[in-house]
Design an enzyme around this catalytic site. Structure first.
Site, PDB file in Angstrom:
ATOM      1  N   ARG A 282      27.177 -14.206  35.172  1.00 16.85           N
ATOM      2  CA  ARG A 282      28.054 -13.295  34.409  1.00 16.85           C
ATOM      3  C   ARG A 282      29.481 -13.359  34.930  1.00 16.85           C
ATOM      4  O   ARG A 282      30.433 -13.316  34.150  1.00 16.85           O
ATOM      5  CB  ARG A 282      27.506 -11.860  34.476  1.00 16.85           C
ATOM      6  CG  ARG A 282      26.253 -11.697  33.627  1.00 16.85           C
ATOM      7  CD  ARG A 282      25.525 -10.428  33.953  1.00 16.85           C
ATOM      8  NE  ARG A 282      26.283  -9.254  33.587  1.00 16.85           N
ATOM      9  CZ  ARG A 282      26.140  -8.059  34.154  1.00 16.85           C
ATOM     10  NH1 ARG A 282      25.271  -7.904  35.138  1.00 16.85           N
ATOM     11  NH2 ARG A 282      26.858  -7.049  33.754  1.00 16.85           N
TER      12      ARG A 282
ATOM     13  N   ARG B 150      35.746  -9.745  24.373  1.00 16.10           N
ATOM     14  CA  ARG B 150      35.403 -10.540  25.547  1.00 16.10           C
ATOM     15  C   ARG B 150      35.761 -12.016  25.368  1.00 16.10           C
ATOM     16  O   ARG B 150      35.497 -12.818  26.261  1.00 16.10           O
ATOM     17  CB  ARG B 150      33.906 -10.431  25.792  1.00 16.10           C
ATOM     18  CG  ARG B 150      33.536  -9.706  27.094  1.00 16.10           C
ATOM     19  CD  ARG B 150      32.022  -9.580  27.112  1.00 16.10           C
ATOM     20  NE  ARG B 150      31.463  -9.227  28.357  1.00 16.10           N
ATOM     21  CZ  ARG B 150      30.929  -8.031  28.618  1.00 16.10           C
ATOM     22  NH1 ARG B 150      30.990  -7.062  27.736  1.00 16.10           N
ATOM     23  NH2 ARG B 150      30.331  -7.828  29.765  1.00 16.10           N
TER      24      ARG B 150
ATOM     25  N   ARG C 197      19.113  -2.977  35.490  1.00 17.35           N
ATOM     26  CA  ARG C 197      19.213  -3.880  34.338  1.00 17.35           C
ATOM     27  C   ARG C 197      18.773  -5.283  34.750  1.00 17.35           C
ATOM     28  O   ARG C 197      19.085  -5.726  35.855  1.00 17.35           O
ATOM     29  CB  ARG C 197      20.668  -3.918  33.843  1.00 17.35           C
ATOM     30  CG  ARG C 197      21.039  -2.746  32.964  1.00 17.35           C
ATOM     31  CD  ARG C 197      22.517  -2.637  32.709  1.00 17.35           C
ATOM     32  NE  ARG C 197      23.189  -3.890  32.375  1.00 17.35           N
ATOM     33  CZ  ARG C 197      24.483  -3.989  32.083  1.00 17.35           C
ATOM     34  NH1 ARG C 197      25.241  -2.900  32.074  1.00 17.35           N
ATOM     35  NH2 ARG C 197      25.030  -5.143  31.793  1.00 17.35           N
TER      36      ARG C 197
ATOM     37  N   ARG D  15      23.747  -1.349  41.034  1.00 14.38           N
ATOM     38  CA  ARG D  15      23.837  -0.422  39.895  1.00 14.38           C
ATOM     39  C   ARG D  15      22.444  -0.011  39.416  1.00 14.38           C
ATOM     40  O   ARG D  15      21.530  -0.822  39.338  1.00 14.38           O
ATOM     41  CB  ARG D  15      24.591  -1.091  38.732  1.00 14.38           C
ATOM     42  CG  ARG D  15      24.585  -0.260  37.461  1.00 14.38           C
ATOM     43  CD  ARG D  15      25.619  -0.701  36.462  1.00 14.38           C
ATOM     44  NE  ARG D  15      25.489  -2.077  36.039  1.00 14.38           N
ATOM     45  CZ  ARG D  15      26.402  -2.717  35.295  1.00 14.38           C
ATOM     46  NH1 ARG D  15      27.511  -2.115  34.921  1.00 14.38           N
ATOM     47  NH2 ARG D  15      26.219  -3.974  34.952  1.00 14.38           N
TER      48      ARG D  15
ATOM     49  N   LYS E  89      34.167  -0.169  34.165  1.00 11.00           N
ATOM     50  CA  LYS E  89      34.588   0.172  32.795  1.00 11.00           C
ATOM     51  C   LYS E  89      33.753   1.333  32.243  1.00 11.00           C
ATOM     52  O   LYS E  89      34.295   2.311  31.741  1.00 11.00           O
ATOM     53  CB  LYS E  89      34.477  -1.057  31.866  1.00 11.00           C
ATOM     54  CG  LYS E  89      35.344  -2.234  32.287  1.00 11.00           C
ATOM     55  CD  LYS E  89      35.276  -3.380  31.304  1.00 11.00           C
ATOM     56  CE  LYS E  89      33.900  -4.004  31.183  1.00 11.00           C
ATOM     57  NZ  LYS E  89      33.418  -4.654  32.428  1.00 11.00           N
TER      58      LYS E  89
HETATM   59  P1  ADP Z   1      31.188  -2.099  34.176  1.00 11.60           P
HETATM   60  O1  ADP Z   1      30.968  -1.159  33.018  1.00 11.60           O
HETATM   61  O2  ADP Z   1      32.610  -2.564  34.287  1.00 11.60           O
HETATM   62  O3  ADP Z   1      30.211  -3.233  34.214  1.00 11.60           O
HETATM   63  P2  ADP Z   1      30.165   0.143  35.774  1.00 11.60           P
HETATM   64  O4  ADP Z   1      31.018   1.289  35.362  1.00 11.60           O
HETATM   65  O5  ADP Z   1      28.782   0.099  35.236  1.00 11.60           O
HETATM   66  O6  ADP Z   1      30.944  -1.264  35.500  1.00 11.60           O
HETATM   67  O7  ADP Z   1      30.129   0.137  37.372  1.00 11.60           O
HETATM   68  C1  ADP Z   1      29.380  -0.867  38.075  1.00 11.60           C
HETATM   69  C2  ADP Z   1      28.724  -0.215  39.307  1.00 11.60           C
HETATM   70  O8  ADP Z   1      29.752   0.113  40.249  1.00 11.60           O
HETATM   71  C3  ADP Z   1      27.962   1.057  39.024  1.00 11.60           C
HETATM   72  O9  ADP Z   1      26.829   1.115  39.864  1.00 11.60           O
HETATM   73  C4  ADP Z   1      28.964   2.175  39.378  1.00 11.60           C
HETATM   74  O10 ADP Z   1      28.274   3.345  39.826  1.00 11.60           O
HETATM   75  C5  ADP Z   1      29.764   1.523  40.511  1.00 11.60           C
HETATM   76  N1  ADP Z   1      31.172   1.906  40.517  1.00 11.60           N
HETATM   77  C6  ADP Z   1      32.005   2.030  39.449  1.00 11.60           C
HETATM   78  N2  ADP Z   1      33.256   2.331  39.840  1.00 11.60           N
HETATM   79  C7  ADP Z   1      33.223   2.363  41.200  1.00 11.60           C
HETATM   80  C8  ADP Z   1      34.209   2.624  42.224  1.00 11.60           C
HETATM   81  N3  ADP Z   1      35.487   2.860  41.884  1.00 11.60           N
HETATM   82  N4  ADP Z   1      33.837   2.579  43.502  1.00 11.60           N
HETATM   83  C9  ADP Z   1      32.536   2.312  43.840  1.00 11.60           C
HETATM   84  N5  ADP Z   1      31.555   2.074  42.942  1.00 11.60           N
HETATM   85  C10 ADP Z   1      31.897   2.099  41.632  1.00 11.60           C
HETATM   86  P1  AMP Z   2      27.871  -5.263  29.576  1.00  8.44           P
HETATM   87  O1  AMP Z   2      26.951  -4.099  29.421  1.00  8.44           O
HETATM   88  O2  AMP Z   2      29.242  -5.006  29.039  1.00  8.44           O
HETATM   89  O3  AMP Z   2      27.887  -5.792  30.985  1.00  8.44           O
HETATM   90  O4  AMP Z   2      27.281  -6.417  28.639  1.00  8.44           O
HETATM   91  C1  AMP Z   2      25.975  -6.934  28.857  1.00  8.44           C
HETATM   92  C2  AMP Z   2      25.810  -8.264  28.114  1.00  8.44           C
HETATM   93  O5  AMP Z   2      25.924  -8.040  26.683  1.00  8.44           O
HETATM   94  C3  AMP Z   2      26.847  -9.347  28.421  1.00  8.44           C
HETATM   95  O6  AMP Z   2      26.541 -10.083  29.599  1.00  8.44           O
HETATM   96  C4  AMP Z   2      26.749 -10.205  27.140  1.00  8.44           C
HETATM   97  O7  AMP Z   2      25.594 -11.023  27.146  1.00  8.44           O
HETATM   98  C5  AMP Z   2      26.573  -9.151  26.049  1.00  8.44           C
HETATM   99  N1  AMP Z   2      27.880  -8.693  25.531  1.00  8.44           N
HETATM  100  C6  AMP Z   2      28.421  -7.457  25.664  1.00  8.44           C
HETATM  101  N2  AMP Z   2      29.620  -7.409  25.064  1.00  8.44           N
HETATM  102  C7  AMP Z   2      29.858  -8.640  24.550  1.00  8.44           C
HETATM  103  C8  AMP Z   2      30.939  -9.224  23.841  1.00  8.44           C
HETATM  104  N3  AMP Z   2      32.039  -8.520  23.525  1.00  8.44           N
HETATM  105  N4  AMP Z   2      30.849 -10.539  23.491  1.00  8.44           N
HETATM  106  C9  AMP Z   2      29.746 -11.237  23.785  1.00  8.44           C
HETATM  107  N5  AMP Z   2      28.694 -10.767  24.467  1.00  8.44           N
HETATM  108  C10 AMP Z   2      28.726  -9.472  24.841  1.00  8.44           C
END
Ligand code: ADP
Ligand code: AMP
Length: 217
Positions: free
Chosen positions: A169, A86, A158, A125, A13
């Protein structure tokens, strides 16, 4: 324009939002990034959210809704929502808030991906704590190891990307967040399903094609 990007943690995302906001000139509102900024600044909200985030649980709806309504207002309703809503309660409140402002969600994009792939994406990541850029130790490496290409800060893993928390998660996603897709489907909303297992560029192209298709209608 309001775009909602759905999908489990690690689906891509944040990565895709960075491209969408550039192409469509929108503000990226990541609830996770906003919460992490609160934690860095040690605000009351940051302190309240910490325990939930570190254990892979959701921060209570009321805190999140207040925070995101404020962020949407600051973005003047031109935004991509990443990580929000969420829960079904958050989705309902978002609808109410937008209709109060005579707005609505213009597109709902759902990044569809198997859990097996997510664990590696999350544990590999690396994130920039300063500018929120996202990398991966295998697939999206920075030019210099451990250093952000964009701002030169030291990259971090993270705390919630450690294997134990990742498991929780993903469980939280299936128990509480997956139902948001059902909420929109039940309300007759069109959901743009995207195969998020493809490469970053391929996923971006799929999203763009669907969003451009909507605009053309
Ligand atoms: P989200 O925001 O949904 O938690 P991220 O955008 O942070 O996901 O992506 C999670 C991890 O996967 C990051 O390390 C990113 O670089 C990697 N990633 C994202 N999209 C892809 C893809 N299409 N193929 C391979 N790795 C990806
Ligand atoms: P993310 O960066 O989107 O993976 O979010 C990291 C953490 O923040 C999640 O695991 C939750 O603990 C909290 N969080 C983010 N967005 C929400 C949401 N919309 N509702 C509740 N908790 C959230």
């Amino acid at each position: 324009m309001v775009i909602v990007l759905l999908g489990p943690p690690g689906a891509g995302k944040g990565t895709q939002c960075k491209r969408i906001v550039e192409k469509y000139k929108l503000v990226h509102l990541s609830s996770g990034d906003i919460l992490r900024n609160h934690r860095t600044k040690e605000t009351e909200l940051g302190k309240k959210a910490a325990e939930y985030m570190d254990s892979g649980k959701l921060v209570p709806d009321q805190l999140i809704i207040e925070m995101m309504v404020g962020a949407i207002e600051s973005a003047k309703g031109n935004c991509v929502l990443d990580g929000f809503p969420r829960t079904v309660v958050q989705a309902g409140e978002l609808d109410k808030e937008l209709s109060r402002k005579e707005k609505k969600i213009d597109a709902i994009v759902d990044l569809v991906i198997d859990d097996g792939i997510l664990e590696r994406r999350l544990t590999g990541r690396r994130s920039c704590p300063a500018c929120n850029a996202i990398y991966h130790i295998d697939t999206l490496k920075p030019k210099a190891e451990g250093v952000c290409d964009k701002c030169g800060s030291k990259l971090v893993q993270r705390t919630d990307d450690k294997p134990q928390v990742v498991k929780q998660r993903l469980q939280t996603y299936h128990q509480q967040t997956a139902a948001v897709v059902g909420y929109y489907a039940d309300n007759g909303r069109k959901i743009l399903d995207i195969d998020a297992e493809k490469s970053v560029d391929e996923v971006a192209a799929l999203i763009t094609a669907k969003l451009d298709g909507l605009k053309a209608k």
